[in-house]
Design a protein around this motif. Structure first.
Motif, short mmCIF file in Angstrom:
data_model
loop_
_atom_site.label_atom_id
_atom_site.label_comp_id
_atom_site.label_asym_id
_atom_site.label_seq_id
_atom_site.Cartn_x
_atom_site.Cartn_y
_atom_site.Cartn_z
N THR A 6 54.02 36.93 30.09
CA THR A 6 53.58 36.14 28.95
C THR A 6 52.43 35.22 29.34
O THR A 6 51.42 35.14 28.61
CB THR A 6 54.76 35.30 28.40
OG1 THR A 6 55.80 36.20 28.01
CG2 THR A 6 54.33 34.46 27.21
N ALA A 9 49.32 37.24 29.90
CA ALA A 9 48.75 37.63 28.60
C ALA A 9 48.01 36.45 27.98
O ALA A 9 46.94 36.61 27.38
CB ALA A 9 49.84 38.13 27.67
N GLY A 10 48.55 35.26 28.14
CA GLY A 10 47.88 34.06 27.65
C GLY A 10 46.55 33.84 28.34
O GLY A 10 45.54 33.50 27.69
N ASP A 12 44.72 36.20 29.73
CA ASP A 12 43.83 37.27 29.28
C ASP A 12 43.26 36.98 27.90
O ASP A 12 42.09 37.28 27.63
CB ASP A 12 44.58 38.61 29.28
CG ASP A 12 45.01 39.04 30.67
OD1 ASP A 12 44.47 38.52 31.67
OD2 ASP A 12 45.92 39.89 30.77
N THR A 13 44.07 36.39 27.04
CA THR A 13 43.66 36.13 25.66
C THR A 13 42.88 34.82 25.52
O THR A 13 41.92 34.75 24.75
CB THR A 13 44.91 36.04 24.74
OG1 THR A 13 45.68 37.22 24.92
CG2 THR A 13 44.52 35.93 23.29
N ASN A 14 43.29 33.81 26.28
CA ASN A 14 42.69 32.47 26.19
C ASN A 14 42.35 31.96 27.60
O ASN A 14 43.02 31.08 28.13
CB ASN A 14 43.67 31.48 25.53
CG ASN A 14 44.03 31.91 24.13
OD1 ASN A 14 43.18 31.93 23.26
ND2 ASN A 14 45.30 32.26 23.92
N THR A 17 42.35 28.13 28.72
CA THR A 17 43.53 27.28 28.54
C THR A 17 44.23 27.12 29.88
O THR A 17 44.86 28.06 30.38
CB THR A 17 44.49 27.91 27.50
OG1 THR A 17 43.76 28.10 26.29
CG2 THR A 17 45.68 27.00 27.24
#
Length: 135
Positions: A6, A9-10, A12-14, A17
């Motif tokens: 998770t 994935a965070g 990779d996406t953001n 952050t």
């Protein structure tokens, strides 16, 4: 683990952050995978160079890796931001004691200098605990 997936994935996406890097680093730290921890925290530091938690954990990770010289800058930066940090003073004290031990056989003066610095930092940590002023 699912949590690691998770957080990855965070990232990779953001990718800007820092919480994702920081939280993933905590999971790797529990597994003592300090190379991964330091890489994640370095990335978080690039994004947010003055985050006190990132700096403390980066310095602590270098301490755990016995990379004492690398630990000094992030810990000193952390203490500038959080001067009453019990963990910051304590860990930096232990870093200097670690450096003192490295020089014990080759440079007695340098070993003493680092020992004195280390003990002073550990004393400051103890004073913060006893006074109730520490964080």
């Amino acid at each position: 683990t699912k949590a690691m997936e998770t957080y990855q994935a965070g990232i990779d996406t953001n990718p800007q952050t820092i919480d994702f890097y920081f939280n993933l680093s905590l999971l790797y730290s529990r597994m003592k995978q300090y190379d991964k921890v330091s890489a994640l925290l370095q990335k978080a530091k690039e994004i947010s160079p003055n985050d006190p938690d990132v700096l403390l954990n980066l310095g602590t990770t270098y301490y755990n890796m016995k990379q004492f010289t690398n630990a000094i800058d992030p810990l000193e930066a952390h203490l500038k931001l959080v001067p009453n940090s019990i963990d910051g003073w304590d860990t930096l004290g232990r870093v200097y004691i670690g450096l003192a031990n490295e020089y014990k056989a080759t440079d007695a003066a340098k070993s003493k200098e680092y020992t004195d610095k280390g003990l002073a930092h550990l004393k400051k940590s103890e004073e913060l605990v006893k006074s109730g002023e520490g964080k």
